[in-house]
Scaffold this motif. Structure first.
Motif, mmCIF file in Angstrom:
data_model
loop_
_atom_site.group_PDB
_atom_site.id
_atom_site.type_symbol
_atom_site.label_atom_id
_atom_site.label_comp_id
_atom_site.label_asym_id
_atom_site.label_seq_id
_atom_site.Cartn_x
_atom_site.Cartn_y
_atom_site.Cartn_z
ATOM 1 N N PHE A 61 0.836 -1.211 0.000
ATOM 2 C CA PHE A 61 0.000 0.000 0.000
ATOM 3 C C PHE A 61 0.868 1.258 0.000
ATOM 4 N N VAL A 62 1.807 1.334 0.919
ATOM 5 C CA VAL A 62 2.645 2.526 1.037
ATOM 6 C C VAL A 62 3.599 2.650 -0.149
ATOM 7 N N THR A 66 3.430 5.742 -2.601
ATOM 8 C CA THR A 66 4.580 6.635 -2.713
ATOM 9 C C THR A 66 4.988 6.822 -4.165
ATOM 10 N N ALA A 67 5.103 5.714 -4.880
ATOM 11 C CA ALA A 67 5.485 5.798 -6.295
ATOM 12 C C ALA A 67 4.456 6.590 -7.090
ATOM 13 N N GLY A 68 3.177 6.310 -6.857
ATOM 14 C CA GLY A 68 2.131 7.020 -7.574
ATOM 15 C C GLY A 68 2.119 8.508 -7.271
ATOM 16 N N THR A 69 2.368 8.863 -6.018
ATOM 17 C CA THR A 69 2.391 10.270 -5.634
ATOM 18 C C THR A 69 3.561 11.000 -6.270
ATOM 19 N N VAL A 96 8.507 -3.981 -3.444
ATOM 20 C CA VAL A 96 7.075 -4.193 -3.216
ATOM 21 C C VAL A 96 6.583 -5.380 -4.036
ATOM 22 N N ILE A 97 6.975 -5.443 -5.287
ATOM 23 C CA ILE A 97 6.575 -6.572 -6.137
ATOM 24 C C ILE A 97 7.158 -7.870 -5.587
#
Length: 113
Positions: A61-62, A66-69, A96-97
């Motif tokens: 989730f984080v 973070t990447a999207g933001t 994350v993956i």
């Protein structure tokens, strides 16, 4: 991918909106949208955490949020693109993956209403 992991990805998508909203909201409607995004984001993350390992759910989730933001700030708000920042975000996403791939999808019963 099962429906619980899909909840995590959708929650991370909404996380991007509320994080951006915390920085850029200026009036009643933008603050209302930010609060709604916070509610949806955390609701979906909590629902997914009832059946999936909580530590992995939170890390995914984080990390995705973070990447999207960071990329949204670059694309929509004129934040300068820096190669080192992009590489570090890529490194974060690989982690994350990797967490998602090594986590078993043993669904725990209970917690559902």
């Amino acid at each position: 991918m099962n429906k619980d992991w899909m909840k995590v990805f959708v929650a991370a998508f909404f996380e991007v909106f509320w994080v951006i909203g915390l920085k850029h909201a200026e009036d009643f409607w933008t603050w209302t949208g930010t609060v709604i995004a916070i509610f949806i984001s955390f609701y979906l993350m909590i629902m997914a955490g009832r059946k999936l390992p909580v530590g992995t759910v939170y890390a995914v989730f984080v990390g995705l949020g973070t990447a999207g933001t960071v990329f949204s700030e670059i694309l929509f708000f004129g934040e300068p693109f820096k190669v080192d920042k992009a590489l570090l975000i890529l490194f974060l996403l690989v982690g994350v993956i990797g967490l998602k791939l090594v986590t078993t999808d043993k669904v725990k019963e209970g917690g559902e209403f």
